[in-house]
Every structure is written in C-alpha cells, then in structure tokens.
Write a protein that holds these residues in place. Structure first.
Motif, short mmCIF file in Angstrom:
data_model
loop_
_atom_site.label_atom_id
_atom_site.label_comp_id
_atom_site.label_asym_id
_atom_site.label_seq_id
_atom_site.Cartn_x
_atom_site.Cartn_y
_atom_site.Cartn_z
N LEU A 22 3.47 5.52 -6.13
CA LEU A 22 3.27 5.29 -7.63
C LEU A 22 1.90 5.89 -7.97
O LEU A 22 1.45 5.54 -9.09
CB LEU A 22 3.25 3.69 -8.23
CG LEU A 22 4.50 2.99 -7.81
CD1 LEU A 22 4.40 1.32 -7.99
CD2 LEU A 22 5.76 3.37 -8.64
N GLY A 23 1.42 6.56 -7.44
CA GLY A 23 0.42 7.36 -7.56
C GLY A 23 -0.98 6.66 -7.56
O GLY A 23 -1.84 7.08 -8.27
N TYR A 24 -1.08 5.67 -6.75
CA TYR A 24 -2.60 4.92 -6.27
C TYR A 24 -2.77 4.46 -7.83
O TYR A 24 -4.05 4.55 -8.17
CB TYR A 24 -3.41 5.86 -5.76
CG TYR A 24 -3.28 6.41 -4.48
CD1 TYR A 24 -2.98 5.40 -3.37
CD2 TYR A 24 -2.54 7.80 -4.21
CE1 TYR A 24 -2.69 5.84 -2.08
CE2 TYR A 24 -2.47 7.91 -2.84
CZ TYR A 24 -2.35 7.16 -1.93
OH TYR A 24 -2.15 7.67 -0.53
N THR A 25 -1.96 3.56 -8.40
CA THR A 25 -2.38 2.90 -9.57
C THR A 25 -3.38 2.06 -9.53
O THR A 25 -3.91 1.47 -10.34
CB THR A 25 -1.17 2.43 -10.42
OG1 THR A 25 -1.45 1.91 -11.66
CG2 THR A 25 -0.36 1.58 -9.50
N ALA A 77 0.71 -1.34 0.00
CA ALA A 77 -0.08 -0.16 0.02
C ALA A 77 0.71 1.24 0.14
O ALA A 77 0.51 2.19 -0.59
CB ALA A 77 -0.79 -0.22 1.29
N LYS A 78 1.93 1.22 0.64
CA LYS A 78 2.95 2.18 0.84
C LYS A 78 3.61 2.49 -0.78
O LYS A 78 3.82 3.69 -1.33
CB LYS A 78 4.07 2.24 1.76
CG LYS A 78 3.54 2.55 3.27
CD LYS A 78 4.60 2.47 4.36
CE LYS A 78 5.41 3.61 3.93
NZ LYS A 78 6.56 3.77 5.22
N VAL A 79 3.89 1.45 -1.33
CA VAL A 79 4.43 1.40 -2.52
C VAL A 79 3.56 2.14 -3.53
O VAL A 79 3.65 2.88 -4.45
CB VAL A 79 4.95 0.07 -3.14
CG1 VAL A 79 5.24 0.21 -4.50
CG2 VAL A 79 5.94 -0.21 -2.28
N ASN A 80 2.14 1.49 -3.51
CA ASN A 80 1.10 2.07 -4.24
C ASN A 80 0.93 3.44 -4.11
O ASN A 80 0.74 4.32 -5.17
CB ASN A 80 -0.22 1.33 -3.84
CG ASN A 80 -1.38 1.69 -4.73
OD1 ASN A 80 -1.07 1.86 -6.06
ND2 ASN A 80 -2.61 1.88 -4.29
N LYS A 81 0.87 4.10 -3.06
CA LYS A 81 0.97 5.57 -2.79
C LYS A 81 2.04 6.40 -3.45
O LYS A 81 1.91 7.30 -4.24
CB LYS A 81 1.21 5.98 -1.35
CG LYS A 81 0.95 7.21 -0.99
CD LYS A 81 1.07 7.56 0.56
CE LYS A 81 1.16 9.12 0.70
NZ LYS A 81 1.30 9.34 2.55
#
Length: 396
Positions: free
Chosen positions: A358-361, A352-356
């Motif tokens: 990367l711009g919430y892909t 979830a932190k990585v997703n943030k």
C-alpha cells in the motif's frame, strides 16, 4: 472463571491467526493488472458542499489525467462559497468539466446521497469513478489503473485512499486506522467476501447503481453512499481490487473532529449483511480479547494448572484482599508469553508486507504499538455506536 479466561484468550489468538494467514495474506500477495485494452469512457463524480478552495486545486489535477475519454462531474450541493459561479465561469479552462447544482433537498434523502444520485443520472459514461473534493490522485494514471482492474465480469473496483502524513499522535492513529480499514475491505474482497468500499476512491458501473435501486433502503442515512451501496451490490465475482491507483486526503486535525467522523462512519455498520457483521465481529472482538485478556491469562493459567509450591511467592499484605499468595514466573507463564509473542510476530510480518503493497502508509516498526491503540479505539467507538442513531448525524 479460571478456565474461561485462558480458553477465551487462546481461542481469540486462533481466530486472529485464521484471518491473518488466510485472508490478509491475500492482499500482501496481490498485484494489480498492469495492462488492458479495455478503456471505456469514465465519469469522475465529486459531490461537494462549500468546497471551492479544494475544487480549485483538485479539478486541474483531474483534468490532466492520461485517459482517452472521461468527464469530471461536480455535484454542487447548495454551496454558499461561490462554487457554482466558479463552475459556470470555469476560469481555469478545465476541458473535461461538467456540473450540476442541487437547489432543494427532498425529505426522503440525505444531502450527499441526493447529490450523488443526481450526478449518476447526469453522468454520460458507463463507468463512474468517485472521489471527494479534498482528495488528490497520486499520479496521472489514476483512471487507467482503476479501469485496468475491470476485467472478468467485474462491476466494482475498490481503491485505497490514504491520509496525508502530518506530525502528531492523532495523525499517526488516523493513518493506522485507515490502513486497518483498507486491510480489511481489500483483503475480504480478494477472499470473495466483499463488504464495503471507500468513496474517496471507488468505481462501479452506472447500470449497477440503478439495478440495485441506488441508495434505496438507506437514503435517509448520512453515510453509506459508498460502504452500504457496495455491501448491497457486491458479489463474490463482480469486485476487483486496485492498490496502485491511490488517492490522498487531508486528515482531521483535532480529536473532536475525528471522533465525529468515525462515529458517523461506524454507525452504519449495523446495516451490513449478517455474514459481514459476523465476520467483522469475530475479527474485532478476537483482536480486543487478545490484548485485554493477556494479563488476566498470564496470572490465572498457573492457578488453573496448580503451579508447584516453588513458584509461589508469599505476599502477606495481599491477604487483606483475599489473596493468599502470588505465582512467580513459571513454565505456564513462559508458554503464555511465547504464544503471544509468536502471534505478534506473525501479525507484524504480514501487516508489514501489506503496508509495503500500500505504499508504506504507516511506520511498519510501530505496528504492534498502534495495533494495541487500535483495539482500544474499537472498544470505545463500539460502545458509542451502539447508542448512535445514524439518521441524526450531519454531513456538513
């Protein structure tokens, strides 16, 4: 069998946690360099075959990039839709446009790699920035943001290219698979183990291309103009990562189209360096084992440790299958479930932190669900690629 299944299950969780905590967290903490005085000339290279409508939309967007010195170089691969006439006449007056036309294809090259090779030869600038005709940079600082990661002796910059969000299960799975791919190649690069890049958003030095012999060794394979080249040319110290300068692509809209695309992409993984095949193999197989061995472990472990009589629930009709009793919920089952849920929570939080970053892909709250589907996808595509000849797959 009773001892092997639990050992494999808990071992797979340990391997997964190693990658999650010591590799993937690097991407969750990563921040791009934001300012640089180094602004070298850049050539944006697009290999296109019958992409006229996409080029009409993309080229004006690229022409508006806020960067002091760049060219847009389109390699037209024998298009029959009027692409070359459009490039010659340039009705949109794209001031940075340059182009070439591929008229014949040599026997020892696949189409896209030959088009890219000719474009690299013609490119007038020392840095090459690659994208596809169906991609769109998300802002006017795309070139500058990618270039800003070129310091400290770097010769390659890996970017992220997401897919457009559309309704439907297929689109959600495509976006999650793309997120997983980016999670892996960007995180491993930050851990000084770069193994691939994606040609929809990739930059490297022109001299690096020639120093590594271009696409020699795999120029007859359709894929690999991005990942196989990076796999060959990347070192511990010559790769940078850029998460801010993103592009967005149009995804496949049918399961068949996506299946063909992924079969093509995964088929070249057999050509990666041994170290990278081992790394990815451990990562993928351990992830698959966690999900596929959960239920067997849940019922085998209590048997292994001789669960007490009070936890046994007689089920007479199972006798016909050779089973004398079944174990009810007990401490060993609580342990298995607790370890699994802890693993899921840790993975969920890190991704979830990585997703943030990367711009919430993707939708973060759906990560466990799509992680299960992703591992089932790896099983299916893994089996398919074992019997796939990458030389018989077509680009267009």
């Amino acid at each position: 069998m009773e001892t092997i299944i639990p050992i494999l299950f808990f071992g797979a969780i340990l391997i997964q946690l190693f990658y999650i905590l010591f590799v993937f967290t690097r991407l969750s903490r990563h921040h791009d360099v934001t300012e640089t005085d180094y602004l070298p000339p850049v050539s944006i290279i697009i290999a296109a075959s019958n992409e006229l409508e996409n080029l009409k939309e993309l080229l004006p967007i690229l022409d508006e990039q806020e960067y002091p010195d760049f060219e847009i170089l389109v390699a037209d691969d024998r298009s029959s839709d009027g692409t070359y006439d459009y490039l010659i006449n340039n009705p949109d007056r794209i001031k940075h446009l340059n182009y070439l036309r591929v008229q014949d294809l040599p026997d020892h090259y696949t189409a896209k790699k030959y088009a890219v090779t000719l474009a690299v030869k013609k490119a007038k600038n020392p840095w090459l920035l690659f994208t596809d005709a169906d991609c769109r940079p998300l802002d006017q600082n795309w070139i500058k943001q990618m270039v800003s990661q070129c310091g400290a002796g770097r010769e390659i910059v890996l970017g992220f290219s997401r897919y457009q969000k559309l309704p439907g299960k297929l689109n959600a799975l495509i976006r999650y698979e793309t997120f997983q791919t980016a999670l892996q190649y960007l995180s491993f690069a930050l851990a000084r183990m770069p193994f691939m890049g994606v040609g929809r958003n990739l930059m490297y030095k022109k001299e690096l291309f020639w120093k590594n012999g271009g696409f020699s060794g795999h120029n007859t394979l359709l894929s690999g103009d991005d990942d196989l080249f990076v796999n060959k040319a990347a070192t511990k110290y010559n790769v940078g990562v850029c998460v801010e300068a993103q592009t967005e692509s149009i995804p496949k809209t049918t399961w068949k189209e996506w299946y063909v695309q992924k079969k093509r992409h995964l088929s070249v993984g057999k050509k990666y360096k041994t170290r990278d095949r081992i790394n990815l193999g451990l990562l993928w197989i351990s992830g698959i084992m966690v999900w596929t061995l959960l239920i067997p472990t849940f019922f085998v472990l209590p048997v292994w440790f001789n669960a007490p009589e009070w936890s046994r629930i007689p089920v007479e009709f199972l006798a016909q299958y050779g089973l004398k009793h079944w174990y009810g919920f007990n401490d060993w089952m609580r342990l298995i479930l607790g370890v699994f849920l802890l693993y899921i929570m840790i993975k969920w939080l890190v991704l979830a932190k990585v997703n943030k970053r990367l711009g919430y892909t993707i939708n973060s709250w759906k990560i466990p669900y799509y992680d299960f589907l992703y591992n089932m996808y790896l099983i299916v595509l893994g089996i398919v690629t074992l019997f796939t000849n990458p030389q018989k797959i077509k680009w267009k």
